[in-house]
Design an enzyme around this catalytic site. Structure first.
Site, mmCIF file in Angstrom:
data_model
loop_
_atom_site.group_PDB
_atom_site.id
_atom_site.type_symbol
_atom_site.label_atom_id
_atom_site.label_comp_id
_atom_site.label_asym_id
_atom_site.label_seq_id
_atom_site.Cartn_x
_atom_site.Cartn_y
_atom_site.Cartn_z
ATOM 1 N N GLU A 134 0.875 -1.183 0.000
ATOM 2 C CA GLU A 134 0.000 0.000 0.000
ATOM 3 C C GLU A 134 0.909 1.229 0.000
ATOM 4 O O GLU A 134 1.269 1.766 1.025
ATOM 5 C CB GLU A 134 -0.912 -0.010 1.222
ATOM 6 C CG GLU A 134 -1.969 1.077 1.191
ATOM 7 C CD GLU A 134 -2.830 1.093 2.429
ATOM 8 O OE1 GLU A 134 -3.728 1.955 2.498
ATOM 9 O OE2 GLU A 134 -2.616 0.271 3.340
ATOM 10 N N HIS A 198 -5.703 5.897 -1.915
ATOM 11 C CA HIS A 198 -4.967 7.091 -1.510
ATOM 12 C C HIS A 198 -4.786 7.978 -2.735
ATOM 13 O O HIS A 198 -3.664 8.357 -3.099
ATOM 14 C CB HIS A 198 -3.639 6.726 -0.858
ATOM 15 C CG HIS A 198 -3.812 6.119 0.504
ATOM 16 N ND1 HIS A 198 -3.895 6.866 1.641
ATOM 17 C CD2 HIS A 198 -3.966 4.828 0.885
ATOM 18 C CE1 HIS A 198 -4.072 6.065 2.690
ATOM 19 N NE2 HIS A 198 -4.128 4.814 2.246
ATOM 20 N N ASN A 222 -12.331 6.359 2.088
ATOM 21 C CA ASN A 222 -11.242 6.791 2.957
ATOM 22 C C ASN A 222 -10.006 7.100 2.116
ATOM 23 O O ASN A 222 -9.567 6.275 1.306
ATOM 24 C CB ASN A 222 -10.915 5.713 3.995
ATOM 25 C CG ASN A 222 -12.005 5.611 5.047
ATOM 26 O OD1 ASN A 222 -12.028 6.372 6.013
ATOM 27 N ND2 ASN A 222 -12.938 4.698 4.842
ATOM 28 N N HIS A 253 -16.680 3.047 11.953
ATOM 29 C CA HIS A 253 -15.971 4.301 12.208
ATOM 30 C C HIS A 253 -15.420 4.880 10.903
ATOM 31 O O HIS A 253 -15.551 6.071 10.644
ATOM 32 C CB HIS A 253 -14.815 4.087 13.193
ATOM 33 C CG HIS A 253 -15.245 3.671 14.556
ATOM 34 N ND1 HIS A 253 -15.790 4.541 15.470
ATOM 35 C CD2 HIS A 253 -15.216 2.456 15.166
ATOM 36 C CE1 HIS A 253 -16.083 3.892 16.586
ATOM 37 N NE2 HIS A 253 -15.734 2.628 16.429
ATOM 38 N N ASP A 276 -7.952 -3.706 7.331
ATOM 39 C CA ASP A 276 -6.916 -2.670 7.392
ATOM 40 C C ASP A 276 -6.345 -2.626 8.808
ATOM 41 O O ASP A 276 -5.971 -1.571 9.322
ATOM 42 C CB ASP A 276 -7.477 -1.296 6.989
ATOM 43 C CG ASP A 276 -6.391 -0.275 6.680
ATOM 44 O OD1 ASP A 276 -5.252 -0.683 6.405
ATOM 45 O OD2 ASP A 276 -6.686 0.942 6.731
ATOM 46 N N LEU A 310 -6.866 8.809 11.110
ATOM 47 C CA LEU A 310 -7.096 7.385 11.292
ATOM 48 C C LEU A 310 -5.881 6.617 10.778
ATOM 49 O O LEU A 310 -5.345 6.916 9.711
ATOM 50 C CB LEU A 310 -8.338 6.935 10.518
ATOM 51 C CG LEU A 310 -9.693 7.514 10.950
ATOM 52 C CD1 LEU A 310 -10.798 6.940 10.079
ATOM 53 C CD2 LEU A 310 -9.970 7.233 12.396
ATOM 54 N N ALA A 311 -5.459 5.611 11.538
ATOM 55 C CA ALA A 311 -4.251 4.850 11.194
ATOM 56 C C ALA A 311 -4.580 3.366 11.228
ATOM 57 O O ALA A 311 -4.281 2.663 12.192
ATOM 58 C CB ALA A 311 -3.124 5.187 12.163
ATOM 59 N N GLY A 312 -5.223 2.888 10.168
ATOM 60 C CA GLY A 312 -5.655 1.502 10.161
ATOM 61 C C GLY A 312 -6.832 1.311 11.101
ATOM 62 O O GLY A 312 -7.542 2.259 11.440
#
Length: 386
Positions: A134, A198, A222, A253, A276, A310-312
């Site tokens: 990723e 992304h 996201n 979330h 994720d 957010l981080a995973g």
């Protein structure tokens, strides 16, 4: 290998060329690690079900796992890998793609070589199907938790370097970057699944990516351009293009419940449930790492970087299935999105289904859709059950 017979209150079966359906009651017979027979009712002489409630489903397939149980897959040593592959069956996952996020290409190549060396030494457990990269070919504007310093265009030499180990099975990239469409063609020709993610691309650019061979969209809504009635972006093309499979982090979330329902309704049969998951998944609140950067796991909600990004996630894939069912998504569609659809997408039709000839990767999901017992190749690797 010994034979195995599992009788269940309900069995989700997906025979080749036929739609997925539920047998209630049903049974599965396994010989030498492969499903030999799937039937409705009870075999002669077997009056009671081994699994009296819930359902027997195919083993879950997760295409995006950054880490779990305190270990980041890109940086984990052999002990960390052993922990993850041994314990992921607790969540019903029998196959996965460890995911390495953005880093310098040389560092990613080294991580791939290190991984290739340790895989043969791992114990029996969740199958490692390859590696999901990723990044680093992502858009600065939509970097999310990725380190912008290492983002770059997919030059042909760098793509070749990353392909050398043969471990790369999925690459997430932004198709608007210079050279991205050529990279998609190169990766696709090498048998690598390409996912748009992304990305700040227009819908037209994503369509061009699909023309070049892209077949997935990473964590829809996201870190990507979304739905604008005058400037449609990545999410629009993900929903309307029948070639694309939107990945969905269904922890309630990352995507609001009604939007998650929209994804399933707009892309029936194409949704891929992913976690994720970060190293903090399966762990208590605290500080962990993602791609070498600190992340904080709160008591409620997904892990965060210091700036609030957010981080995973801390999601289990069996919980994602349960969340889908509770949103009103049918059980068959919810299970398919975590089994048959990702398995077929990654080119593994022997996985993600309960059907004769498929690998005997099975999970007993209780009425709450949490994994109770998990089998890989017909061998019980977690839980009570048979």
């Amino acid at each position: 290998m010994a034979s195995l017979l599992v009788t269940a209150h309900s069995v989700i079966t997906a025979p080749a060329g036929s739609p997925t359906r539920v047998l209630s009651p049903g049974f599965v017979r396994v010989e030498d690690g492969v499903i030999a027979e799937v039937g409705e009712g009870r075999p002669p002489g077997v009056p009671d079900a081994d699994l009296p409630d819930g359902l027997l489903a195919p083993g879950l397939v997760d295409l995006q796992v950054n880490g779990f149980f305190g270990h980041d897959m890109a940086d984990a040593g052999e002990e960390g890998w052993r922990t993850v592959v041994s314990r992921l069956p607790e969540t019903g996952v029998t196959s996965f793609l460890p995911t390495f996020i953005t880093a310098p290409v040389a560092a990613q190549a080294e991580a791939l070589r290190r991984t290739a060396g340790l895989l043969p030494r791992l114990p029996a457990g969740t199958r490692v199907l390859g590696v999901h990269l990723e990044g680093p070919f992502l858009a600065e504007k939509r970097k999310g938790a990725h380190n912008a310093v290492h983002l770059t265009d997919p030059a042909s030499g760098e793509v070749k370097t990353l392909l050398e180990t043969g471990l790369v099975k999925l690459v997430t990239l932004a198709p608007e970057r210079d050279g991205a469409l050529d990279a998609i063609r190169t990766l696709t020709e090498a048998g690598v699944l390409v996912s748009v993610g992304h990305s700040d691309a227009t819908a037209d650019r994503v369509e061009a990516a699909a023309d070049a061979g892209a077949r997935m969209v990473t964590h829809i809504f996201n870190a990507q351009s979304g739905i604008d009635h005058r400037a449609p972006g990545v999410a629009v093309q993900a929903l309307i293009d029948p070639r694309l499979h939107p990945g969905l982090i269904l922890d309630l979330h990352h995507v609001a419940p009604k939007v998650a329902e929209l994804v399933f309704r707009a892309a029936p049969g194409r949704v891929v449930l992913v976690t994720d998951a970060a190293a903090s998944a399966g762990m208590p609140p605290g500080t962990y790492e993602l791609g070498g950067e600190p992340i904080t796991m709160p008591a409620d909600g997904p892990p965060l970087r210091a700036d609030g990004t957010l981080a995973g996630s801390g999601l289990r894939l069996d919980d994602a299935v349960g969340n889908a069912v509770r949103l009103g998504i049918g059980t068959v569609a919810a299970v398919d999105a975590a089994t048959r659809v990702p398995a077929d997408l990654i080119g593994r039709p022997d996985l993600g289904r309960i059907a004769p000839g498929a690998a005997a990767d099975l999970v007993w999901l209780g009425p709450d859709h949490r994994a109770r017992t998990t089998w890989i190749n017909g061998q019980k690797v977690f839980g009570g059950g048979s």
